[in-house]
Write a protein that holds these residues in place. Structure first.
Motif, PDB file in Angstrom:
ATOM      1  N   PRO A 136      -3.121   1.939   6.893  1.00 30.30           N
ATOM      2  CA  PRO A 136      -4.055   3.469   6.755  1.00 30.30           C
ATOM      3  C   PRO A 136      -2.492   3.671   6.369  1.00 30.30           C
ATOM      4  O   PRO A 136      -1.675   3.749   6.769  1.00 30.30           O
ATOM      5  CB  PRO A 136      -4.949   3.790   8.258  1.00 30.30           C
ATOM      6  CG  PRO A 136      -5.308   2.490   8.024  1.00 30.30           C
ATOM      7  CD  PRO A 136      -4.128   1.658   8.552  1.00 30.30           C
ATOM      8  N   ASP A 137      -2.754   4.730   5.730  1.00 24.97           N
ATOM      9  CA  ASP A 137      -1.953   5.931   5.328  1.00 24.97           C
ATOM     10  C   ASP A 137      -0.902   5.909   4.608  1.00 24.97           C
ATOM     11  O   ASP A 137       0.378   6.231   4.988  1.00 24.97           O
ATOM     12  CB  ASP A 137      -2.095   6.599   6.145  1.00 24.97           C
ATOM     13  CG  ASP A 137      -3.526   7.890   6.860  1.00 24.97           C
ATOM     14  OD1 ASP A 137      -3.850   8.114   6.011  1.00 24.97           O
ATOM     15  OD2 ASP A 137      -3.920   7.631   8.096  1.00 24.97           O
ATOM     16  N   THR A 138      -0.677   4.937   3.670  1.00 27.94           N
ATOM     17  CA  THR A 138       0.929   4.309   3.272  1.00 27.94           C
ATOM     18  C   THR A 138       1.049   4.545   1.922  1.00 27.94           C
ATOM     19  O   THR A 138      -0.398   4.096   1.077  1.00 27.94           O
ATOM     20  CB  THR A 138       1.127   2.794   3.767  1.00 27.94           C
ATOM     21  OG1 THR A 138      -0.604   2.038   3.332  1.00 27.94           O
ATOM     22  CG2 THR A 138       1.620   2.456   4.595  1.00 27.94           C
ATOM     23  N   ILE A 139       1.785   4.664   0.812  1.00 28.48           N
ATOM     24  CA  ILE A 139       1.655   5.425   0.040  1.00 28.48           C
ATOM     25  C   ILE A 139       2.463   4.466  -0.613  1.00 28.48           C
ATOM     26  O   ILE A 139       4.035   3.731  -0.070  1.00 28.48           O
ATOM     27  CB  ILE A 139       2.225   6.658  -0.138  1.00 28.48           C
ATOM     28  CG1 ILE A 139       2.023   7.936   0.734  1.00 28.48           C
ATOM     29  CG2 ILE A 139       2.384   7.143  -1.706  1.00 28.48           C
ATOM     30  CD1 ILE A 139       1.813   8.862   0.291  1.00 28.48           C
ATOM     31  N   PHE A 140       2.945   3.591  -2.075  1.00 21.46           N
ATOM     32  CA  PHE A 140       3.802   2.813  -2.339  1.00 21.46           C
ATOM     33  C   PHE A 140       4.171   2.951  -3.991  1.00 21.46           C
ATOM     34  O   PHE A 140       3.200   3.795  -4.634  1.00 21.46           O
ATOM     35  CB  PHE A 140       3.060   1.698  -2.405  1.00 21.46           C
ATOM     36  CG  PHE A 140       3.043   0.903  -0.949  1.00 21.46           C
ATOM     37  CD1 PHE A 140       3.877   0.426  -0.447  1.00 21.46           C
ATOM     38  CD2 PHE A 140       1.688   0.878  -0.293  1.00 21.46           C
ATOM     39  CE1 PHE A 140       3.305  -0.364   0.622  1.00 21.46           C
ATOM     40  CE2 PHE A 140       1.112  -0.014   0.530  1.00 21.46           C
ATOM     41  CZ  PHE A 140       2.484  -0.717   1.322  1.00 21.46           C
ATOM     42  N   PRO A 141       5.185   3.070  -3.680  1.00 24.92           N
ATOM     43  CA  PRO A 141       5.706   3.440  -5.103  1.00 24.92           C
ATOM     44  C   PRO A 141       5.283   2.600  -6.606  1.00 24.92           C
ATOM     45  O   PRO A 141       5.009   1.559  -6.007  1.00 24.92           O
ATOM     46  CB  PRO A 141       7.324   3.833  -5.193  1.00 24.92           C
ATOM     47  CG  PRO A 141       7.624   2.775  -4.136  1.00 24.92           C
ATOM     48  CD  PRO A 141       6.579   2.596  -2.856  1.00 24.92           C
ATOM     49  N   PRO A 142       5.433   3.174  -7.732  1.00 24.06           N
ATOM     50  CA  PRO A 142       4.842   2.051  -8.816  1.00 24.06           C
ATOM     51  C   PRO A 142       6.525   1.022  -9.037  1.00 24.06           C
ATOM     52  O   PRO A 142       7.844   0.771  -8.318  1.00 24.06           O
ATOM     53  CB  PRO A 142       5.663   3.626  -9.979  1.00 24.06           C
ATOM     54  CG  PRO A 142       5.628   4.501  -9.679  1.00 24.06           C
ATOM     55  CD  PRO A 142       6.619   5.109  -8.143  1.00 24.06           C
TER      56      PRO A 142
END
Lengths: 187, 410
Positions: A136-142
């Motif tokens: 949960p709540d993770t962000i991944f760059p392009p």
């Protein structure tokens, strides 16, 4: 490899005026909360929980059988609130994905049976490998290749992923034809 | 997406000799060469944290030791830690493995930032030595510096009366050039643990650690608990041709930008070859492979495809003669899908795609590769993009070559 022609039984599928093709054996609830831009394919036993919060799906998306999209929830003042889920254009979801994400941007390829945890964000042109579990709540760059459990960035996608995804999703939609129609098979 | 289209089955030869997917290659419009990331210059464009997507400048990154000060990762599973509050105090928890900062013996804090990390014990000593060495460097360079200065030898500020404070100014400058040196105490090395002892310690400790965990926190000894790990910054790269130094790929400004200011992908200049249908093998009999060739460039392509001779064991022998074709560009999309002219090789033409049938005899081994060489010319916009010093006509009629290897087996 070019994507081959896939045929479907017209009695089992519904086509909207925007070009969306939806299998009648779906599990979509809360249709007034769901917006699908157009030319998307939603296969058998896909469930979208529009009853919880709004779900917006972009154009030319492909949701293969068994995908499950459920809006995420966030805690505000110690009370959970359902938040909207936004899925961009040209997103390809393979079989059995469970999507609890807050936002999936455009040109994303989700591998089979991957699980996207509550409130995660996947930016453009990324690929999630089959069977990965995103916490949960993770962000991944392009341009990231995401894999593992818990999932991490394990590589980079080619820089022309945008063009490749547009080509593949458009080709899939064009080759997805009713059984009786005569799409000129060139081979 | 390369997985869905199986683009790994067709490899193009880069100008450095390596075979790669077409989607990983770039094309230099000035040198007319295919470049991959290994043979082109890759430069760092921007530094950012991959967890919070915040950009940082180079001096800032150096100050932060190339780490993000806002994000911390779980020492156990390398997932991002998220903050929780209890009685108005913060602690961190990993949502993948439920590890908490309380487990490491860290007390709850007033702010969710600035968590402790292990520092090197001899950091202060190292800094002292660095300062000392800098002073020594200054003294060493002082004669050189004074030589470079244009001051007449006869004149010296020492003769001036100290009326206007000039004397003290000169004295200060002099002191800067010859700083006082206080000798440092000699570092006394400690006897390091032997490998056997260290392994024994590690084995004795309650929590056995993986190599990843140890590498990420080398300063934590085996009896100390693991602390949250600061997230290392990542570099976003731009690509430049190594010969003419022109930029091949540069992304738009911003960490999350996915569009390009400058892009020269090889698939927009080189004919894109793809296997159209799965290949059926028949032992010692002529088999067929249907390849589709797409012109994704902005000008028509004159193409000659010729199968290469069998030079390796895993290559198949192709009996199809060389094919000359012209492929319209993607803008001329009037030609609908039609079965093509009566030819054994050309199967269909559709917009900017052409289907070609190649006959080959499978070899004895399980691996089958088909080697093709392409010779193509492009006219129109491609020539205009060439260096102005070159003749435009010459550039547009330049014959470009590419070698391709197609993996026929699954």
């Amino acid at each position: 490899m070019d994507l081959g022609i896939l045929t479907y039984d017209e009695t089992e599928w519904a086509t909207t005026h925007t070009g969306n093709k939806v299998n009648k054996k779906h599990g979509i609830t809360g249709t007034q909360n769901i917006i699908i831009a157009g030319k998307s394919i939603i296969e058998k036993s896909v469930s979208i929980r529009g009853g919880l919060a709004a779900v917006r799906i972009g154009k030319n998306c492909i949701l293969k059988s068994g995908c499950h999209i459920r809006p995420c929830f966030k805690y505000f003042n110690k009370k959970p609130t359902q938040c909207n889920t936004i899925i961009g254009d040209y997103v390809f979801m393979e079989e059995g994905c469970i999507v609890n994400a807050s936002q999936i941007y455009s040109f994303v390829h989700l591998g089979a049976r991957c699980i996207l945890g509550n409130g995660c964000v996947i930016r453009e042109c990324s690929r999630v490998l089959p069977g990965s579990v995103i916490p949960p709540d993770t962000i991944f760059p392009p341009f990231s290749t995401i894999g593992g459990s818990p999932a991490r960035v394990i590589g980079n996608e080619p820089l022309c992923t945008e063009n490749l995804m547009i080509e593949a999703c458009t080709m899939y939609y064009e080759n997805f034809v009713p059984k009786n129609s005569h799409k000129p098979s060139l081979t | 997406m390369s997985a869905l289209l199986q683009s790994f089955r067709v490899k193009y030869e880069c100008s450095c000799g390596k075979f790669r997917n077409l989607s990983d290659l770039h094309f230099c419009r000035q040198c007319f060469k295919i470049k991959c990331e290994e043979c082109a210059c890759v430069e760092i464009d921007m530094l950012y944290c991959a967890r919070c997507l915040e950009a940082s400048t180079v001096p800032e990154a150096r100050l932060k030791k190339n780490q993000c000060f806002n994000c911390v990762e779980c020492p156990m599973c390398m997932n991002i830690l998220s903050g929780r509050t209890e009685n108005d105090k913060f602690f961190l928890i990993c949502q993948a493995c439920s590890w908490q900062t309380r487990e490491a013996g860290i007390e709850d804090r007033d702010s969710a930032k600035k968590w402790p990390v292990y520092e090197n014990e001899i950091t202060n000593e190292m800094n002292d030595v660095m300062n000392h060495m800098k002073k020594l460097e200054m003294i060493q360079n002082a004669p050189k510096d004074s030589k470079n200065r244009k001051i007449s030898k006869g004149w010296s500020a020492h003769h001036l009366p100290n009326k206007f404070g000039l004397q003290s100014m000169v004295e200060k400058k002099r002191q800067m050039m010859f700083p006082d040196l206080t000798p440092l105490s000699v570092h006394e090395p400690e006897e390091p643990l032997s490998l056997e002892e260290e392994l024994e310690n590690r084995y004795k400790s309650k929590n056995l650690r993986t190599a990843d965990q140890i590498i990420r926190q080398p300063l934590a000894s085996s009896d100390q608990p693991l602390f949250p790990v600061r997230v290392p910054l990542q570099g976003r790269t731009s690509i430049r041709c190594d010969e003419c130094e022109r930029t091949l790929v540069k992304r738009d400004y911003g960490v999350v930008a996915y569009k390009f200011k400058i892009s020269a992908f090889a698939r927009e200049y080189v004919p894109d070859i793809r296997i159209s249908r799965p290949v059926q093998f028949e032992n010692d009999k002529t088999s067929h492979v249907l390849l589709t060739i797409t012109n994704l460039s902005s000008s028509p392509i004159q193409l000659k495809i010729s199968p290469q001779e069998k030079s390796r064991d895993d290559l198949v022998e192709c009996s199809t003669p060389p094919v000359n074709i012209s492929i319209p560009c993607s803008i001329d999309t009037d030609t609908a899908g039609v079965p093509a002219e009566k030819s054994d090789v050309i199967v269909f033409r559709q917009h900017n795609r052409i289907g070609l049938n190649f006959d080959f005899i499978p070899n004895q081994s399980n691996e089958h590769f088909l080697a093709l060489s392409l010779e193509y010319t492009q006219n129109g916009s491609f020539g205009l993009l060439a260096d102005k010093s070159q003749n435009t006509e010459e550039a547009s009629s330049k014959v470009l070559k590419a070698n391709v290897i197609v993996q026929l087996h699954n």
